[in-house]
Design a protein around this motif. Sequence first.
Motif, PDB file in Angstrom:
ATOM      1  N   LEU A   1       0.842  -1.207   0.000  1.00  0.00           N
ATOM      2  CA  LEU A   1       0.000   0.000   0.000  1.00  0.00           C
ATOM      3  C   LEU A   1       0.870   1.247   0.000  1.00  0.00           C
ATOM      4  O   LEU A   1       0.672   2.145  -0.815  1.00  0.00           O
ATOM      5  N   GLN A   2       1.827   1.310   0.898  1.00  0.00           N
ATOM      6  CA  GLN A   2       2.644   2.511   1.027  1.00  0.00           C
ATOM      7  C   GLN A   2       3.492   2.762  -0.214  1.00  0.00           C
ATOM      8  O   GLN A   2       3.654   3.904  -0.635  1.00  0.00           O
ATOM      9  N   ALA A   3       3.977   1.676  -0.827  1.00  0.00           N
ATOM     10  CA  ALA A   3       4.754   1.830  -2.059  1.00  0.00           C
ATOM     11  C   ALA A   3       3.861   2.336  -3.195  1.00  0.00           C
ATOM     12  O   ALA A   3       4.232   3.265  -3.920  1.00  0.00           O
ATOM     13  N   ALA A   4       2.682   1.753  -3.343  1.00  0.00           N
ATOM     14  CA  ALA A   4       1.766   2.164  -4.409  1.00  0.00           C
ATOM     15  C   ALA A   4       1.263   3.584  -4.168  1.00  0.00           C
ATOM     16  O   ALA A   4       1.195   4.395  -5.097  1.00  0.00           O
ATOM     17  N   TYR A   5       0.947   3.900  -2.911  1.00  0.00           N
ATOM     18  CA  TYR A   5       0.418   5.221  -2.583  1.00  0.00           C
ATOM     19  C   TYR A   5       1.447   6.316  -2.851  1.00  0.00           C
ATOM     20  O   TYR A   5       1.089   7.403  -3.303  1.00  0.00           O
ATOM     21  N   SER A   6       2.709   6.029  -2.596  1.00  0.00           N
ATOM     22  CA  SER A   6       3.752   7.040  -2.829  1.00  0.00           C
ATOM     23  C   SER A   6       3.891   7.362  -4.319  1.00  0.00           C
ATOM     24  O   SER A   6       4.277   8.464  -4.689  1.00  0.00           O
ATOM     25  N   LYS A   7       3.555   6.407  -5.183  1.00  0.00           N
ATOM     26  CA  LYS A   7       3.622   6.630  -6.633  1.00  0.00           C
ATOM     27  C   LYS A   7       2.363   7.293  -7.170  1.00  0.00           C
ATOM     28  O   LYS A   7       2.434   8.147  -8.046  1.00  0.00           O
ATOM     29  N   GLN A   8       1.205   6.874  -6.653  1.00  0.00           N
ATOM     30  CA  GLN A   8      -0.069   7.418  -7.138  1.00  0.00           C
ATOM     31  C   GLN A   8      -1.094   7.388  -6.008  1.00  0.00           C
ATOM     32  O   GLN A   8      -1.717   6.358  -5.762  1.00  0.00           O
ATOM     33  N   PRO A   9      -1.287   8.511  -5.319  1.00  0.00           N
ATOM     34  CA  PRO A   9      -2.254   8.538  -4.222  1.00  0.00           C
ATOM     35  C   PRO A   9      -3.689   8.309  -4.694  1.00  0.00           C
ATOM     36  O   PRO A   9      -4.081   8.764  -5.766  1.00  0.00           O
ATOM     37  N   LYS A  10      -4.435   7.576  -3.897  1.00  0.00           N
ATOM     38  CA  LYS A  10      -5.879   7.429  -4.061  1.00  0.00           C
ATOM     39  C   LYS A  10      -6.445   6.953  -2.733  1.00  0.00           C
ATOM     40  O   LYS A  10      -5.682   6.563  -1.841  1.00  0.00           O
TER      41      LYS A  10
ATOM     42  N   SER B   1       4.197  -5.973  14.875  1.00  0.00           N
ATOM     43  CA  SER B   1       4.348  -4.521  14.774  1.00  0.00           C
ATOM     44  C   SER B   1       4.276  -4.149  13.296  1.00  0.00           C
ATOM     45  O   SER B   1       4.821  -4.858  12.451  1.00  0.00           O
ATOM     46  N   VAL B   2       3.592  -3.055  13.012  1.00  0.00           N
ATOM     47  CA  VAL B   2       3.449  -2.604  11.624  1.00  0.00           C
ATOM     48  C   VAL B   2       3.717  -1.110  11.544  1.00  0.00           C
ATOM     49  O   VAL B   2       3.595  -0.394  12.529  1.00  0.00           O
ATOM     50  N   ILE B   3       4.077  -0.681  10.348  1.00  0.00           N
ATOM     51  CA  ILE B   3       4.256   0.747  10.097  1.00  0.00           C
ATOM     52  C   ILE B   3       3.203   1.170   9.086  1.00  0.00           C
ATOM     53  O   ILE B   3       3.039   0.550   8.034  1.00  0.00           O
ATOM     54  N   PHE B   4       2.482   2.233   9.441  1.00  0.00           N
ATOM     55  CA  PHE B   4       1.473   2.796   8.550  1.00  0.00           C
ATOM     56  C   PHE B   4       1.543   4.310   8.670  1.00  0.00           C
ATOM     57  O   PHE B   4       1.544   4.856   9.770  1.00  0.00           O
ATOM     58  N   ALA B   5       1.601   4.980   7.542  1.00  0.00           N
ATOM     59  CA  ALA B   5       1.673   6.448   7.486  1.00  0.00           C
ATOM     60  C   ALA B   5       2.815   6.963   8.363  1.00  0.00           C
ATOM     61  O   ALA B   5       2.639   7.899   9.147  1.00  0.00           O
ATOM     62  N   SER B   6       3.965   6.319   8.251  1.00  0.00           N
ATOM     63  CA  SER B   6       5.191   6.690   8.961  1.00  0.00           C
ATOM     64  C   SER B   6       5.093   6.553  10.481  1.00  0.00           C
ATOM     65  O   SER B   6       5.901   7.131  11.205  1.00  0.00           O
ATOM     66  N   LYS B   7       4.104   5.834  10.971  1.00  0.00           N
ATOM     67  CA  LYS B   7       3.965   5.602  12.412  1.00  0.00           C
ATOM     68  C   LYS B   7       4.043   4.106  12.679  1.00  0.00           C
ATOM     69  O   LYS B   7       3.513   3.305  11.919  1.00  0.00           O
ATOM     70  N   LYS B   8       4.692   3.763  13.789  1.00  0.00           N
ATOM     71  CA  LYS B   8       4.799   2.357  14.175  1.00  0.00           C
ATOM     72  C   LYS B   8       3.663   2.008  15.135  1.00  0.00           C
ATOM     73  O   LYS B   8       3.397   2.739  16.091  1.00  0.00           O
ATOM     74  N   PHE B   9       3.019   0.877  14.855  1.00  0.00           N
ATOM     75  CA  PHE B   9       1.922   0.390  15.683  1.00  0.00           C
ATOM     76  C   PHE B   9       2.280  -1.003  16.196  1.00  0.00           C
ATOM     77  O   PHE B   9       2.668  -1.867  15.426  1.00  0.00           O
ATOM     78  N   GLY B  10       2.124  -1.202  17.497  1.00  0.00           N
ATOM     79  CA  GLY B  10       2.420  -2.491  18.112  1.00  0.00           C
ATOM     80  C   GLY B  10       1.142  -3.232  18.472  1.00  0.00           C
ATOM     81  O   GLY B  10       0.119  -3.097  17.807  1.00  0.00           O
ATOM     82  N   TYR B  11       1.215  -3.964  19.568  1.00  0.00           N
ATOM     83  CA  TYR B  11       0.094  -4.781  20.044  1.00  0.00           C
ATOM     84  C   TYR B  11      -0.306  -4.309  21.431  1.00  0.00           C
ATOM     85  O   TYR B  11       0.547  -4.057  22.282  1.00  0.00           O
ATOM     86  N   LYS B  12      -1.605  -4.168  21.670  1.00  0.00           N
ATOM     87  CA  LYS B  12      -2.128  -3.761  22.979  1.00  0.00           C
ATOM     88  C   LYS B  12      -2.783  -4.971  23.627  1.00  0.00           C
ATOM     89  O   LYS B  12      -3.868  -5.398  23.217  1.00  0.00           O
TER      90      LYS B  12
END
Length: 175
Positions: A36-45, A92-103
């Motif tokens: 998603l992040q790779a595709a979005y950086s090339k063509q946002p939608k 742990s995942v990174i989305f929109a330049s933010k790291k998200f873990g587990y709660k």
Amino acid sequence: MQKVKGFIGLILLLTISVSFFSPAKDKINWLSLKELQAAYSKQPKPILFDVYTDWCGWCKVMDKNTYGNAKVAEYINEHYYAVKFDAESSDSVIFASKKFGYKAEYKASELAIYLLYGNMSFPSTVFLSSINAQPAPIPGYMKPAELEAPLKYFGDGAFAKQNYPEYMKSFKASW
């Protein structure tokens, strides 16, 4: 007896032939967060998240009946980046330049908590007009006809011109 065997063989051959040539069912091009992040950086939608859990029965029904619908799949593939996200993932995942873990107290991913504003209801469909936009979650199972208006509201860019209640006044369903 020979005619019966020949007839059964012909039916079997036709059945096998038809199974190879039946039209492929439209499928949604689900992306990973990295894709998603790779595709979005090339063509946002706009982005659509299907937030689910493995144990959720309605999630499976929505996969089959809604996301398996040819019109829904075609529209999503054309207008969105679609991500299927397991809310209970401990990775742990990174989305929109933010790291998200587990709660542990939620037994859920911080990304799911963020996308759903802590309302952990499954399935949930989350719309983002851009990668940094505020999430717009819709909890619960939706039939294709129920999903059409919010899909088109974000997918056609109407969100930039009017609010959703105004949009619905002139919306004409076609599914």
